[in-house]
Motif scaffolding. Sequence first.
Motif, PDB file in Angstrom:
ATOM      1  N   ILE A  98       0.835  -1.201  -0.152  1.00 29.32           N
ATOM      2  CA  ILE A  98       0.031  -0.186   0.072  1.00 29.32           C
ATOM      3  C   ILE A  98       0.948   1.411   0.099  1.00 29.32           C
ATOM      4  CG2 ILE A  98      -1.960   1.191   1.318  1.00 29.32           C
ATOM      5  CD1 ILE A  98      -2.755  -1.297   0.222  1.00 29.32           C
ATOM      6  N   ILE A  99       0.704   2.162  -0.888  1.00 29.41           N
ATOM      7  CA  ILE A  99       1.526   3.340  -1.196  1.00 29.41           C
ATOM      8  C   ILE A  99       0.419   4.440  -1.207  1.00 29.41           C
ATOM      9  CG2 ILE A  99       3.253   4.651  -2.449  1.00 29.41           C
ATOM     10  CD1 ILE A  99       4.680   2.048  -2.964  1.00 29.41           C
ATOM     11  N   HIS A 138      -2.311  -0.872 -15.041  1.00 31.86           N
ATOM     12  CA  HIS A 138      -0.957  -1.185 -15.428  1.00 31.86           C
ATOM     13  C   HIS A 138      -0.100   0.171 -15.193  1.00 31.86           C
ATOM     14  CE1 HIS A 138       2.865  -1.497 -17.553  1.00 31.86           C
ATOM     15  NE2 HIS A 138       2.682  -2.780 -16.922  1.00 31.86           N
ATOM     16  N   PHE A 139       1.009   0.611 -14.586  1.00 30.13           N
ATOM     17  CA  PHE A 139       1.642   1.824 -14.666  1.00 30.13           C
ATOM     18  C   PHE A 139       2.945   1.615 -14.730  1.00 30.13           C
ATOM     19  CE2 PHE A 139       2.119   0.656 -10.129  1.00 30.13           C
ATOM     20  CZ  PHE A 139       3.056   1.153  -9.572  1.00 30.13           C
ATOM     21  N   ASP A 156       8.920   8.976   5.569  1.00 29.21           N
ATOM     22  CA  ASP A 156       8.873  10.636   5.026  1.00 29.21           C
ATOM     23  C   ASP A 156       7.841  10.697   3.776  1.00 29.21           C
ATOM     24  OD1 ASP A 156      10.443   9.397   2.886  1.00 29.21           O
ATOM     25  OD2 ASP A 156      12.188  10.799   3.423  1.00 29.21           O
ATOM     26  N   GLY A 157       7.249   9.547   3.389  1.00 31.41           N
ATOM     27  CA  GLY A 157       6.300   9.543   2.318  1.00 31.41           C
ATOM     28  C   GLY A 157       6.856   9.167   1.082  1.00 31.41           C
ATOM     29  N   ARG A 158       8.397   8.980   0.734  1.00 32.72           N
ATOM     30  CA  ARG A 158       8.911   8.663  -0.217  1.00 32.72           C
ATOM     31  C   ARG A 158       8.836   7.249  -0.665  1.00 32.72           C
ATOM     32  NH1 ARG A 158      14.609  10.629  -0.216  1.00 32.72           N
ATOM     33  NH2 ARG A 158      14.700  10.107   1.890  1.00 32.72           N
ATOM     34  N   VAL A 159       9.202   6.647  -1.592  1.00 32.23           N
ATOM     35  CA  VAL A 159       8.851   5.334  -2.209  1.00 32.23           C
ATOM     36  C   VAL A 159      10.207   4.535  -1.996  1.00 32.23           C
ATOM     37  CG1 VAL A 159       8.186   3.926  -3.783  1.00 32.23           C
ATOM     38  CG2 VAL A 159       6.896   5.930  -3.385  1.00 32.23           C
ATOM     39  N   GLY A 160      10.696   3.510  -1.307  1.00 31.93           N
ATOM     40  CA  GLY A 160      11.734   2.797  -1.585  1.00 31.93           C
ATOM     41  C   GLY A 160      11.524   1.945  -2.523  1.00 31.93           C
ATOM     42  N   ASP A 184       5.076   8.291  -9.488  1.00 32.97           N
ATOM     43  CA  ASP A 184       5.292   8.625 -10.924  1.00 32.97           C
ATOM     44  C   ASP A 184       6.736   8.617 -11.459  1.00 32.97           C
ATOM     45  OD1 ASP A 184       2.618   9.183 -10.854  1.00 32.97           O
ATOM     46  OD2 ASP A 184       2.818  11.491 -10.000  1.00 32.97           O
ATOM     47  N   GLU A 185       7.631   8.431 -10.703  1.00 33.32           N
ATOM     48  CA  GLU A 185       9.162   8.552 -11.083  1.00 33.32           C
ATOM     49  C   GLU A 185       9.674   7.004 -11.351  1.00 33.32           C
ATOM     50  OE1 GLU A 185      11.578  10.308  -8.376  1.00 33.32           O
ATOM     51  OE2 GLU A 185      10.270  12.114  -8.141  1.00 33.32           O
TER      52      GLU A 185
END
Length: 317
Positions: A98-99, A138-139, A156-160, A184-185
């Motif tokens: 979950i993100i 799909h993304f 901190d809300g970023r994605v590992g 998105d990155e």
Amino acid sequence: MTKEQRKTETCKQLLDTFYASPRTTKVEKLSFSGVGHRDVYNITAPFRYDGEEVILGRVEERDSEFSQVFFFTYDNNHIWTPREHTHTYNLQDPCWTIIKGELIIGGVEVITAADNPEKIVSWVTQFYRGFQIDSLCHFSSGPGTMKDIRLIELADGRVGVFTRPQGARGGRGQIGFTIIDSLDELSEQTFNDAEMLRDQFVPEEWGGANEAHLLSNGHVGVLGHIACFDILGNKHYYAMTFAINPETCEKTPMKIIAARTDFPIGPGKRPELEDVIFSGGLIRSANGRAVLSVGVSDAEAYQIDIPDPFIEYEQFD
């Protein structure tokens, strides 16, 4: 967490340590219906959705590598059945996280030869996202031949992002890690540029991340696998964990937390896969225990109650 350099330990050394510390376990085989005579294995940990407990599982004929991923729910007869009116995916080895409140589903798509649809020549990890199981889109796609890509929302809300490079860079399979600001990155370049975590596997062995957990101290607990061949060419897979500080990439040593010997003798997909378990996911409890979901011998699915392997990692600053 310390920067002290430790000698990379082999499967055998980690296994010796594992067997030297017996622990109390409780094992349960999962039963499935609604998929014909196909096997269900390499399941995820369960999660709650719309009032139901849900898992994803790899569904496959015993003599085939062409599989589907099903969403299963638990019925009153303690049987896991396909969730009604829910899309299936032509993928292997599912995962979820979950993100930002959004459900993220991943799995491995096999690529076949143009002139032979029965010959698998490569594979690609595919990712889907959405706020509803029935409307996932799909993304993102991983690089060719890269399995075991896993995502986690950090404190901190970023994605590992955990990766598994192979070949010239990663040998039989190493674990990489990087951080991005948002989903998105996520791109093929992201996966390829991830920093490889050093000194985790000797050159003859390999491993990967199967699930990531945000710990109370902001570090990330990694559930994964370590694997090796024996002299006869048989594979040996073990469930392992370690922790990483996402800001510095400092990490703890790996430890094995479960082995094939924890489970009853049963069928296998092929003889060389008899000593294989594949970590699917882990649910932590408040009582210092955890339930690990695994695929066994590429043919069955089990859950095993074990001591919580992540507690010790939460002691680090």
